[in-house]
Design a protein around this motif. Structure first.
Motif, short mmCIF file in Angstrom:
data_model
loop_
_atom_site.label_atom_id
_atom_site.label_comp_id
_atom_site.label_asym_id
_atom_site.label_seq_id
_atom_site.Cartn_x
_atom_site.Cartn_y
_atom_site.Cartn_z
N GLY A 139 12.85 87.39 10.58
CA GLY A 139 13.70 88.50 10.17
C GLY A 139 14.72 88.08 9.13
O GLY A 139 15.11 86.93 9.03
N ALA A 140 15.15 89.05 8.33
CA ALA A 140 16.20 88.84 7.33
C ALA A 140 16.89 90.17 7.09
O ALA A 140 16.36 91.24 7.41
N THR A 141 18.08 90.10 6.51
CA THR A 141 18.84 91.30 6.21
C THR A 141 18.76 91.57 4.71
O THR A 141 19.14 90.72 3.90
N GLU A 142 18.24 92.73 4.35
CA GLU A 142 18.10 93.11 2.95
C GLU A 142 18.76 94.47 2.74
O GLU A 142 18.41 95.45 3.39
N ALA A 174 17.57 77.69 15.57
CA ALA A 174 18.86 78.24 15.97
C ALA A 174 19.72 78.61 14.76
O ALA A 174 20.74 79.29 14.91
N ALA A 175 19.33 78.16 13.58
CA ALA A 175 20.11 78.45 12.37
C ALA A 175 19.82 79.87 11.89
O ALA A 175 18.78 80.45 12.22
N PRO A 176 20.72 80.46 11.11
CA PRO A 176 20.45 81.78 10.52
C PRO A 176 19.18 81.74 9.67
O PRO A 176 18.82 80.68 9.12
N PRO A 177 18.48 82.87 9.53
CA PRO A 177 17.22 82.88 8.77
C PRO A 177 17.36 82.32 7.35
O PRO A 177 16.47 81.62 6.87
N ARG A 180 17.49 78.57 7.57
CA ARG A 180 16.19 78.02 7.94
C ARG A 180 15.22 78.05 6.76
O ARG A 180 14.45 77.11 6.55
N LEU A 181 15.25 79.13 5.99
CA LEU A 181 14.41 79.19 4.80
C LEU A 181 14.78 78.09 3.82
O LEU A 181 13.91 77.46 3.21
N ASN A 182 16.07 77.85 3.67
CA ASN A 182 16.52 76.80 2.75
C ASN A 182 16.08 75.42 3.24
O ASN A 182 15.65 74.57 2.45
N GLN A 183 16.15 75.20 4.55
CA GLN A 183 15.68 73.94 5.11
C GLN A 183 14.18 73.77 4.90
O GLN A 183 13.70 72.65 4.62
#
Length: 574
Positions: A139-142, A174-177, A180-183
């Protein structure tokens, strides 16, 4: 009048000649730059963290490919912007790979949802499932709205008839989406390059797994042994039956339960001080769950493994205690009855810590949580020339219980008192690097009168991983088939923890001489936009993005028309 009339054509001819020479110079310069570009290859990365620059180890790996490699990526489709960023990063990474791999590296993107009908799409999904490619609901907020998308964040690397699956979406769950995408983007180069390396034919390193002291069996460590065997030659080693360990590159000690003899310990010591790499997964306390009494009680008592002085010499001490952590896993407990059947519910069990605090070292960077059972803490002691790196520790809310430790599963029913959990961030894993000094220096070899020198002529720097949890590489067994499940998979929580990934990263770090594991330390800074300002000023920036190019184009046209008019006016007056 005659002089003016004759000078006008001369001036025009001179300007035409100058324009022609300028044109020829521009074309010649472009041809020269093109020739230089073909003869001398270079790329310029203008980003602050050099995100598009491949590491020397990756460049060497790709330039030395002997066989064609095909990377099939299933992460493509109609994604929201947050997911397209990951897709674009994969595409850019593979494009950069192709620069150095040349004709031996090809990649294709396949949209799993692009089938013409729902039946065909479901059939294609099923084929991906059979390959082990599981979808992810991320999930993400757009634009202020929550967006969820079923994606297949996988790539399949194929070489010489062999395939390896690559999970592209990693990082801490556990990190925000966005984090996590950046990781995941940070780890793309390593994940893809390391998979290509495992498929490339090379001289396989030799690993020994120690047996003879009650260590984990082939079934209990089955998944990890299988993972190692894909890249290394793995052997079971009985220290009492081999003269030395020189034929091995690495050694694994996994949850021994009985003492090592001095002769066996001497062989371990000589192997490490002469450059052999080792991983120790060792418990300081014995917790025998098979002997739990009817009331659910047991007692954790110290092991006598005869390894304490060896660890102390190398710079660490495994303390005889158990750690309780409020950030923990669960155990099933009977909480009542449903009809004639017992009602079983999962309950938090503080003796099963979930570790989510890691060092930024390449072994543990951007790692998801790992699962430990009955673990103690580790102290460091002075060891000259040894660099000690704490890889992971417990959470802020930790409690330490010294041995002997009474264990009662019924305690899981009780609400823990946070005031008792004051021993924060207890280390449970260390990486030791350097030239280790022998425990037997200036002493006789056990059982002989052979004197050991202060420094062996065969001494070489080495690396050791020490984890104070013998269960760390133990796989749960499937109750129906008896076969080991994937390491880190918890049936109760239906979650896979990152134990397997950490051990594989550590193995690569210990044995890989190319330095490819260092790529995991790559860092890309996340620079998020101010969401409040973005919402308030969105219309202004949209108008600016549309109107500014048109205004600049109109201004350029007006200036160009003015200059032409002025130029021809000069010709007319002259």
């Amino acid at each position: 009048m005659t002089d003016s009339a004759t000078s006008t054509p001369a001036v025009a001819s001179s300007r035409k000649r100058a324009d022609l020479l300028t044109f020829i110079a521009i074309v010649g310069g472009l041809l020269l730059l093109n020739f230089i570009g073909q003869r001398f290859f270079f790329r310029l990365d203008m980003t602050e963290e050099k995100r598009y620059t491949m590491s020397p180890a990756t460049k060497t790996l790709l330039s030395e490919l002997k066989q064609p490699v095909t990377v099939t990526v299933y992460l493509t489709g109609d994604f929201p912007p947050a997911f397209r960023r990951l897709e674009q990063a994969v595409r850019e990474t593979l494009t950069e790979f192709q620069v150095y791999g040349g004709a031996n590296l090809n990649f294709i993107f396949i949209d799993p949802s692009a089938a013409g009908s729902e039946a065909a799409r479901n059939q294609f999904y099923a084929s991906l499932f059979k390959k082990g490619l599981k979808p992810t609901n991320l999930g993400a907020t757009e634009n202020g709205k929550r967006v969820e998308k079923i994606i297949f964040p996988w790539a399949v690397v194929s070489m010489a008839g062999r395939d390896r699956n690559v999970l592209l979406l990693r990082g801490n769950q556990a990190a925000p989406p966005e984090v996590r995408l950046n990781q995941s983007i940070e780890g793309l180069e390593y994940e893809l390059a390391n998979t290509i390396r495992t498929l490339s034919p090379s001289l396989r390193k030799r690993m020994g797994v120690v047996m003879g002291h009650g260590e984990l069996s082939n079934e209990q460590a089955g998944d990890m042994l299988g993972a190692w065997q894909q890249q290394y030659d793995v052997y079971r080693v009985d220290l009492s039956k081999v003269p030395d360990l020189r034929a091995l590159d690495a050694l694994v000690v996994a949850q021994p339960k009985t003492a090592y003899s001095e002769e066996e310990k001497f062989k371990l010591d000589q192997f490490i001080t002469q450059g052999g790499r080792a991983m120790f997964f060792v418990d300081a306390l014995r917790v025998d769950l098979d002997s739990v009494s009817r009331n659910g009680a047991a007692l954790a008592t110290p092991y006598d493994l005869n390894l304490d002085d060896l660890f102390f010499k190398y710079g660490v001490r495994l303390n005889q205690n158990l750690l309780l952590d409020l950030n923990s896993g669960q155990i099933p407990l009977v909480t009542g009855t449903e009809g004639n059947r017992p009602k079983i519910e999962p309950m938090p069990w503080q003796l099963y810590p979930l570790i989510n605090r890691f060092s930024p070292h390449p072994i543990t960077r951007n790692l998801d949580a790992v699962y430990l059972k009955f673990v103690g803490n580790i102290d460091t002691v002075k060891a000259v020339g040894i660099r000690k790196t704490m890889l992971m520790s417990t959470s802020r809310y930790t409690r330490t219980l010294p041995a002997p430790v009474p264990i009662n599963f019924n305690d899981a029913r009780l609400e823990p008192n946070p005031k008792l959990y004051q021993n924060s961030f207890q280390p449970v894993a260390y990486l030791l690097e350097g030239q280790f000094k022998s425990l037997y220096a200036n002493r006789a070899r056990p059982g002989t009168m052979q004197f050991q020198p202060d420094k062996s002529p065969n001494a070489r720097p080495s690396r050791i991983l020490v984890v104070s949890d013998g269960d760390f590489i133990r796989s749960e067994l499937n109750p129906k088939t008896g076969k080991p499940l994937r390491l880190g998979f918890d049936r109760l929580a239906n979650t896979e923890f990152a134990n397997r990934e950490l051990v594989l990263n550590a193995t690569d770090y210990l044995l890989d001489e190319t330095g490819l594991i260092a790529v995991r330390g790559k860092q890309i800074t996340l620079r998020p936009l101010d969401k409040v300002k973005l919402a308030e000023q969105r219309r202004r920036w949209q108008l600016l993005n549309i109107g500014a190019p048109l205004a600049l184009l109109g201004l350029f046209g007006a200036v160009r028309a003015w200059r032409r008019k002025r130029r021809y006016a000069e010709f007319a007056t002259s």
